[in-house]
Structures are given as C-alpha cells and as structure tokens.
Design a protein around this motif. Structure first.
Motif, short mmCIF file in Angstrom:
data_model
loop_
_atom_site.label_atom_id
_atom_site.label_comp_id
_atom_site.label_asym_id
_atom_site.label_seq_id
_atom_site.Cartn_x
_atom_site.Cartn_y
_atom_site.Cartn_z
N UNK A 34 -14.78 -13.26 29.67
CA UNK A 34 -15.32 -14.62 29.57
C UNK A 34 -14.25 -15.61 29.10
N UNK A 35 -13.52 -15.22 28.07
CA UNK A 35 -12.54 -16.13 27.48
C UNK A 35 -11.41 -16.47 28.43
N UNK A 36 -10.81 -15.46 29.05
CA UNK A 36 -9.67 -15.71 29.94
C UNK A 36 -10.09 -16.39 31.24
N UNK A 37 -11.24 -16.00 31.78
CA UNK A 37 -11.71 -16.63 33.01
C UNK A 37 -12.07 -18.09 32.76
N UNK A 38 -12.72 -18.34 31.63
CA UNK A 38 -13.07 -19.72 31.27
C UNK A 38 -11.80 -20.56 31.13
N UNK A 39 -10.78 -19.99 30.50
CA UNK A 39 -9.50 -20.70 30.36
C UNK A 39 -8.87 -20.97 31.72
N UNK A 40 -8.94 -19.98 32.62
CA UNK A 40 -8.41 -20.17 33.96
C UNK A 40 -9.18 -21.23 34.73
N UNK A 41 -10.51 -21.20 34.62
CA UNK A 41 -11.34 -22.23 35.27
C UNK A 41 -10.97 -23.63 34.78
N UNK A 42 -10.75 -23.75 33.47
CA UNK A 42 -10.38 -25.04 32.87
C UNK A 42 -9.02 -25.50 33.39
N UNK A 43 -8.08 -24.60 33.43
CA UNK A 43 -6.74 -24.93 33.92
C UNK A 43 -6.78 -25.44 35.35
N UNK A 44 -7.46 -24.71 36.22
CA UNK A 44 -7.53 -25.09 37.63
C UNK A 44 -8.30 -26.38 37.84
N UNK A 45 -9.39 -26.56 37.11
CA UNK A 45 -10.22 -27.75 37.27
C UNK A 45 -9.47 -29.01 36.84
N UNK A 46 -8.80 -28.94 35.69
CA UNK A 46 -8.06 -30.11 35.21
C UNK A 46 -6.86 -30.40 36.10
#
Length: 280
Positions: free
Chosen positions: A103-115
C-alpha cells in the motif's frame, strides 16, 4: 468458457494479491507511477469533454479508459489493492506488514506519477505558463477548489462528506478490480470493468488517486489551495474512505462469502489434529 464464476474470481484475485505483495520496491514505484499517469490522462480527457460542452455523463462514460489500460498492463493502483491485499491477509496468504508495504509504495508511486502528469499537463495547456490555460484551466481550478475549500467551508461536515464520498467511490472501483477477473477474454474484461467505474465517476464521488492529479493541476494553474488544505480536507479523508470501502465492503465481504469456506475446509479439524499428534 469466457465467464468466470464468483468463487473462481475471488480465488484468482487472491493469487494476484500474493504476487503483488511480493513485488520489489522498484516495480511497485514504477508500476504505481504509470498507473497515476494513466488515470491522469483519463481525468484530463474528461475535462476536455466538459470544455467542449458535452454532458457530465459523457465524461463518466469515457473515464474508464485509464482504469482499463492500467489493469490490462498490470500496473499498480493503490485503490484496487485496498481490496485485494486485505482479502489475501484474511486468507492467511500474506502478512499485515506485506500488505502495508505494498500500500505504501504503490500509493507513493501513484502520487509521483499523478503529480508528474499534472505538471506536464499544466505546461502543455499554458504553453509553459504563457497563459492561464483558458477554459480547461478554469475547469481544473474550480475542481481543485471544490474538492478542498468547498469541504473546508463546511468544517467537520465537509471532512465527513469527503470520507463518505470516498467510501462510495472505492466500493465501485474495487468491484471493477474484481470484475477484471470475471472474464477470460480481453473484451470481456474491458466490458466488466467499465460498468462500475462509470457508475462511481458519474456520481462525482472521491477517488484518492484521481485527486492526486486534479488538485495539484489546479494548484499549478493558480487555484488558491495550499498543500495543507489539499491533504487535510481531501487527500486524508478520501484515502481513509477508499481504504475502508476496499478492505471491508469488497475485499473482506467477497472473501467471507466465496473463499472462507474453502479456507476453513483446508484446515485440519481439532479431532483430526489430535489423532495425527497421537499417531506421531
């Protein structure tokens, strides 16, 4: 046969969850970032349709393109994993730590790509800041303020509204995640996923990863929203609501009704266990 019955859907979902829990940090970040970008593309497409005067329902019908592409390519989306991994945890296939790690790493990846996509989108529609983005920019600024300042104006009622809208959102999104396993054909998977994603978007519910694009894009375009307002009044309550819906209303519910019997049957009964011990 193309159709997959529900108990096999849940079984396949559990197997997928185990694989997701075992991914490397690098793969979770890369696949998570790409998922964020794809959802950003789909969301910006909706705003383009709105600026062309099309009804909001048309935007909801076209939005699932991003979800479908990221699922078919095997990318990682935190909101879907909020259902898959808790089910695997209940089935005793993964640990609690492994679930939180994913959850933590995927959420961080989602945030990185979205921004990242929000920044590139801003540069594209403003010609590197030479203009305000026109009608498209107006749409994003309004959306960013509605999703943050609009809730803040209501106080805790606004926070609670964002939370409930997030629950209702990810209930449908995670049903879409599960329905990806309901067909053996690509066309079947696309059709099955499309339905619940359209439903959530048409209602205007809150999706934490979609908001990782919408709100930063609005901020880049000049919306008077601070980082604190973004996270306090949207990202935090929406993420929590997404987790509750995915883990309980989809993951645990489907596991309990379709997989729990098999899981219990696989365990040795107390009587059989005592016989085995006595015979050793």
């Amino acid at each position: 046969m193309d159709y997959v019955v529900p108990n096999e859907v849940v079984s396949d979902a559990l197997n997928a969850a185990v694989k997701k829990a075992g991914l490397s940090v690098r793969d979770m970040l890369i696949r998570g970032a790409l998922a964020g970008v794809f959802l950003g593309y789909a969301t910006s497409l909706v705003f383009v349709s709105l600026t062309q005067g099309l009804p909001a329902l048309v935007g909801a019908i076209i939005f699932p393109v991003g979800f479908v592409m990221l699922v078919l390519l095997g990318f990682e989306l935190a909101t879907g994993n909020f259902a898959l991994l808790p089910a695997a945890l209940l089935d005793r296939r993964i640990s609690f730590g492994a679930m939180l790690r994913n959850w933590g790493w995927v959420y961080a990846g989602n945030l990185l790509g979205s921004v990242l996509y929000a920044l590139l989108f801003y540069l594209a529609i403003t010609s590197f800041g030479a203009n305000n983005g026109g009608a498209l920019g107006d749409q994003l600024r309004q959306a960013a303020q509605k999703k943050t300042l609009g809730y803040a104006a209501l106080g805790m009622a606004g926070w609670g509204t964002a939370f409930i809208k997030a629950v209702l959102c990810n209930w449908m999104v995670t049903v879409g995640t599960m329905l990806a396993f309901a067909s053996r054909s690509t066309i079947g998977k696309i059709a099955a996923m499309w339905l619940p994603i359209t439903i959530f978007f048409a209602h205007g519910y809150e999706h934490s990863i979609v908001n990782m694009f919408v709100i930063p894009a609005g901020m880049f375009l000049g919306a008077p929203v601070s980082m604190r307002q973004w996270w306090l009044w949207n990202q935090v309550p929406v993420t929590l609501g997404n987790i509750l819906a995915g883990a309980v209303l989809t993951g645990a519910a489907l596991w309990y009704t379709f997989a729990r019997k098999q899981e219990l049957a696989a365990r040795p009964s107390p009587a059989r266990s005592s016989v085995a011990v006595a015979g050793d």
